[in-house]
Design a protein around this motif. Sequence first.
Motif, PDB file in Angstrom:
ATOM      1  N   PHE A  37       0.697  -1.064   0.097  1.00  0.00           N
ATOM      2  CA  PHE A  37      -0.064   0.084   0.002  1.00  0.00           C
ATOM      3  C   PHE A  37       0.740   1.391   0.142  1.00  0.00           C
ATOM      4  N   ARG A  38       0.218   2.511  -0.331  1.00  0.00           N
ATOM      5  CA  ARG A  38       1.078   3.477  -0.295  1.00  0.00           C
ATOM      6  C   ARG A  38       0.239   4.804   0.279  1.00  0.00           C
ATOM      7  N   GLN A  39       0.731   5.543   0.922  1.00  0.00           N
ATOM      8  CA  GLN A  39      -0.176   6.938   1.428  1.00  0.00           C
ATOM      9  C   GLN A  39       0.646   8.027   1.256  1.00  0.00           C
ATOM     10  N   GLY A  42      -2.006  13.754   2.671  1.00  0.00           N
ATOM     11  CA  GLY A  42      -3.197  14.280   2.632  1.00  0.00           C
ATOM     12  C   GLY A  42      -4.308  13.409   1.943  1.00  0.00           C
ATOM     13  N   LYS A  43      -3.718  12.289   1.714  1.00  0.00           N
ATOM     14  CA  LYS A  43      -4.402  11.199   1.016  1.00  0.00           C
ATOM     15  C   LYS A  43      -4.852   9.993   1.604  1.00  0.00           C
ATOM     16  N   GLU A  44      -5.593   9.209   1.371  1.00  0.00           N
ATOM     17  CA  GLU A  44      -5.894   7.891   2.096  1.00  0.00           C
ATOM     18  C   GLU A  44      -4.856   7.070   1.425  1.00  0.00           C
ATOM     19  N   ALA A  92       5.193   8.718  -1.858  1.00  0.00           N
ATOM     20  CA  ALA A  92       4.318   7.874  -0.654  1.00  0.00           C
ATOM     21  C   ALA A  92       5.172   7.395   0.274  1.00  0.00           C
ATOM     22  N   VAL A  93       4.473   7.160   1.455  1.00  0.00           N
ATOM     23  CA  VAL A  93       5.281   6.192   2.164  1.00  0.00           C
ATOM     24  C   VAL A  93       4.590   4.976   1.779  1.00  0.00           C
ATOM     25  N   VAL A 120       9.069   6.837  -0.374  1.00  0.00           N
ATOM     26  CA  VAL A 120       9.807   6.771  -1.764  1.00  0.00           C
ATOM     27  C   VAL A 120       9.447   8.200  -2.029  1.00  0.00           C
ATOM     28  N   THR A 121      10.595   8.713  -2.831  1.00  0.00           N
ATOM     29  CA  THR A 121      10.268  10.188  -3.148  1.00  0.00           C
ATOM     30  C   THR A 121      10.879  10.261  -4.657  1.00  0.00           C
TER      31      THR A 121
END
Length: 124
Positions: A37-39, A42-44, A92-93, A120-121
């Motif tokens: 998963f990633r987040q 400000g996002k789900e 995202a993470v 991850v950037t």
Amino acid sequence: EVQLVESGGGLVQAGGSLRLSCAASGFTFDDYTIGWFRQAPGKEREGVSCISFIDGSTYYADSVEGRFTISSDNAKNTVYLQMNSLKPEDTAVYYCAVSILGVIATMPYEYDYWGQGTQVTVSS
């Protein structure tokens, strides 16, 4: 005790690649599902990919289909997420998680244990 430890995140330019690892302990993959998963801020949290160890089936979100590949090394109890052609919107993470359902599962509530995440950037 079930533990999941992600690694492999970092800073990469757009178009580059990263391989994330999810090292599991306290259980073996048989009959379970491992998901990524990633987040983003400000996002789900969203499902990226998962693999069922009951039948080997895999799932990819539309946004990563053709660019990301999930795989496993059962001897190392590790699942990987190879990420190619990275885009800034992939920033995202990233978390790995295990579901006792054992089938393809794309929603966070279907998962029982989570890792701590890896950043991850992707720069443009």
